[in-house]
Design a protein around this motif. Structure first.
Motif, PDB file in Angstrom:
ATOM      1  N   GLU A   1       6.480   0.446  11.161  1.00  8.70           N
ATOM      2  CA  GLU A   1       7.153   1.188  10.091  1.00  8.70           C
ATOM      3  C   GLU A   1       6.278   1.245   8.838  1.00  8.70           C
ATOM      4  N   ASN A   2       5.603   0.127   8.542  1.00 12.90           N
ATOM      5  CA  ASN A   2       4.729   0.102   7.358  1.00 12.90           C
ATOM      6  C   ASN A   2       3.535   1.031   7.535  1.00 12.90           C
ATOM      7  N   ALA A   3       2.971   1.052   8.757  1.00 14.89           N
ATOM      8  CA  ALA A   3       1.830   1.945   9.019  1.00 14.89           C
ATOM      9  C   ALA A   3       2.287   3.401   8.928  1.00 14.89           C
ATOM     10  N   PHE A   4       3.466   3.669   9.471  1.00 16.09           N
ATOM     11  CA  PHE A   4       4.022   5.028   9.395  1.00 16.09           C
ATOM     12  C   PHE A   4       4.170   5.449   7.930  1.00 16.09           C
ATOM     13  N   GLU A   5       4.660   4.535   7.127  1.00 10.02           N
ATOM     14  CA  GLU A   5       4.898   4.818   5.716  1.00 10.02           C
ATOM     15  C   GLU A   5       3.578   5.127   4.989  1.00 10.02           C
ATOM     16  N   ILE A   6       2.517   4.385   5.306  1.00 10.54           N
ATOM     17  CA  ILE A   6       1.211   4.658   4.688  1.00 10.54           C
ATOM     18  C   ILE A   6       0.765   6.075   5.053  1.00 10.54           C
ATOM     19  N   ASP A   7       0.907   6.416   6.324  1.00  9.90           N
ATOM     20  CA  ASP A   7       0.498   7.742   6.785  1.00  9.90           C
ATOM     21  C   ASP A   7       1.296   8.836   6.080  1.00  9.90           C
ATOM     22  N   ARG A   8       2.623   8.649   6.060  1.00 10.33           N
ATOM     23  CA  ARG A   8       3.464   9.713   5.520  1.00 10.33           C
ATOM     24  C   ARG A   8       3.317   9.841   3.998  1.00 10.33           C
TER      25      ARG A   8
ATOM     26  N   ILE B   1       0.846  -1.205   0.000  1.00  5.96           N
ATOM     27  CA  ILE B   1       0.000   0.000   0.000  1.00  5.96           C
ATOM     28  C   ILE B   1       0.882   1.257   0.000  1.00  5.96           C
ATOM     29  N   GLY B   2       1.959   1.222   0.764  1.00 11.26           N
ATOM     30  CA  GLY B   2       2.900   2.353   0.755  1.00 11.26           C
ATOM     31  C   GLY B   2       3.443   2.584  -0.649  1.00 11.26           C
ATOM     32  N   GLU B   3       3.767   1.498  -1.341  1.00 16.86           N
ATOM     33  CA  GLU B   3       4.310   1.628  -2.703  1.00 16.86           C
ATOM     34  C   GLU B   3       3.257   2.178  -3.667  1.00 16.86           C
ATOM     35  N   ILE B   4       2.007   1.734  -3.505  1.00 18.94           N
ATOM     36  CA  ILE B   4       0.943   2.230  -4.393  1.00 18.94           C
ATOM     37  C   ILE B   4       0.749   3.735  -4.166  1.00 18.94           C
ATOM     38  N   LEU B   5       0.820   4.151  -2.904  1.00 24.45           N
ATOM     39  CA  LEU B   5       0.639   5.579  -2.620  1.00 24.45           C
ATOM     40  C   LEU B   5       1.777   6.410  -3.230  1.00 24.45           C
ATOM     41  N   LYS B   6       2.973   5.819  -3.231  1.00 32.35           N
ATOM     42  CA  LYS B   6       4.114   6.489  -3.856  1.00 32.35           C
ATOM     43  C   LYS B   6       3.839   6.663  -5.359  1.00 32.35           C
ATOM     44  N   LEU B   7       3.313   5.604  -5.933  1.00 28.43           N
ATOM     45  CA  LEU B   7       2.981   5.630  -7.360  1.00 28.43           C
ATOM     46  C   LEU B   7       1.864   6.645  -7.633  1.00 28.43           C
ATOM     47  N   ALA B   8       0.872   6.684  -6.739  1.00 27.54           N
ATOM     48  CA  ALA B   8      -0.249   7.618  -6.899  1.00 27.54           C
ATOM     49  C   ALA B   8       0.277   9.049  -6.958  1.00 27.54           C
TER      50      ALA B   8
END
Ligand code: HEM
Length: 258
Positions: A186-193, A77-84
């Motif tokens: 760390e993964n949850a933090f990444e989604i938030d950020r 999900i973090g990677e998808i948000l980066k792509l978004a």
């Protein structure tokens, strides 16, 4: 029903339902740049749909304490948000002058009306942290949406730490022993950020396309409306406890909250 039962040959076009997907482009203005504008919105809506799909799986995995699989999907999900977020620079290849030439024909259409965007926010847990006004506004625009997500990612996330009897500080201090719990935070933090980064860069893109003080097609003066949304955190605790790490290391932290 499978493609064979359906009497159709199973192939790329059938599997991806391209007849449906590729006939969804309905420009209203006749301006050639509207094609990109619609494409980017479509791409993001498809990703929102996938995020919702994976969020459902993650909540189930967390509730079953299957941290390895949950972590794998959280990272995605973090990677998808980066792509978004990467879409903003593509959209900026449409000039403000071009946008001005067809924007008037979008009348009241605005990303503000994206139900899926709000579903993603609510399913991660924004209604638990963004305050009454956010929840009331969401409920007014989409009655019943909040009730669709009684179990949020946020709720499932914190219940994992409760079950393990460990605080975030314990986990970070002893992160190689509690590695899956550390990775989860760390993964949850990444989604938030990443989400925050998406919001900030959306604002920068909007400034470029319509100016700083313009009113959006959804009716807001975005300077105030969107700026207010940058204060939203899904997991404020993950930002807050970093102050505790700083204090524990002898550093100084100003009073107040994030
Ligand atoms: C030229 C491109 C764009 C402009 C000028 C623009 C402008 C705006 C403005 C002014 C708002 C505030 C509400 C309003 O009054 O309309 C808004 C909200 C929003 N836009 Fe965009 N936008 C653009 C592209 C996109 C794209 C491609 C998406 C992808 C789905 C998107 C998603 C959203 C969402 C979800 C909101 C609501 C945010 C929230 O309530 O937190 N926007 N946009």
């Amino acid at each position: 029903m499978s493609a064979a039962e359906d009497g159709q040959r199973f192939d790329y076009v059938h599997h991806l339902q391209l007849d449906k997907l590729l006939t969804a482009m309905r420009p209203v203005s006749g301006h050639p740049e509207e094609h990109l504008f619609v494409t980017v919105h479509h791409a993001l809506e498809i990703w929102f749909k996938h995020i919702l799909f994976d969020l459902g799986r993650i909540v189930t995995l967390l509730d079953a304490d299957d941290l390895h699989q949950a972590n794998w999907l959280m990272r995605r999900i973090g990677e998808i948000l980066k792509l978004a977020e990467a879409h903003w620079t593509v959209l900026e290849t449409m000039s403000a002058a071009d946008f001005a030439e067809f924007r008037g024909q979008l009348t009241g259409a605005s990303g503000l009306q994206s139900r899926q965007f709000r579903q993603v926010e609510v399913m991660i847990g924004l209604c638990e942290t963004a305050g009454e006004a956010y929840c009331a506004r969401t409920e007014k625009l989409w009655p019943g949406l909040i009730a669709e997500y009684p179990r949020t990612l946020r709720g499932a996330f914190f219940d994992v730490y409760k079950r393990h009897g460990l605080s975030l500080l314990d986990v970070y201090r002893d992160r190689w022993t509690h590695h899956a719990l550390f990775q989860l935070a760390e993964n949850a933090f990444e989604i938030d950020r990443r989400f925050q980064s998406w919001r900030h860069n959306h604002i920068l893109m909007v400034r470029r396309q319509i100016g700083i003080r313009a009113r959006g097609t959804g009716g807001t003066f975005f300077k105030d409306y969107l700026a207010a949304t940058t204060a939203y955190y899904f997991f404020p605790e993950l930002f807050e406890f970093r102050n505790d790490l700083t204090v524990a290391a002898g550093g100084e932290v100003m009073p107040g909250e994030a």
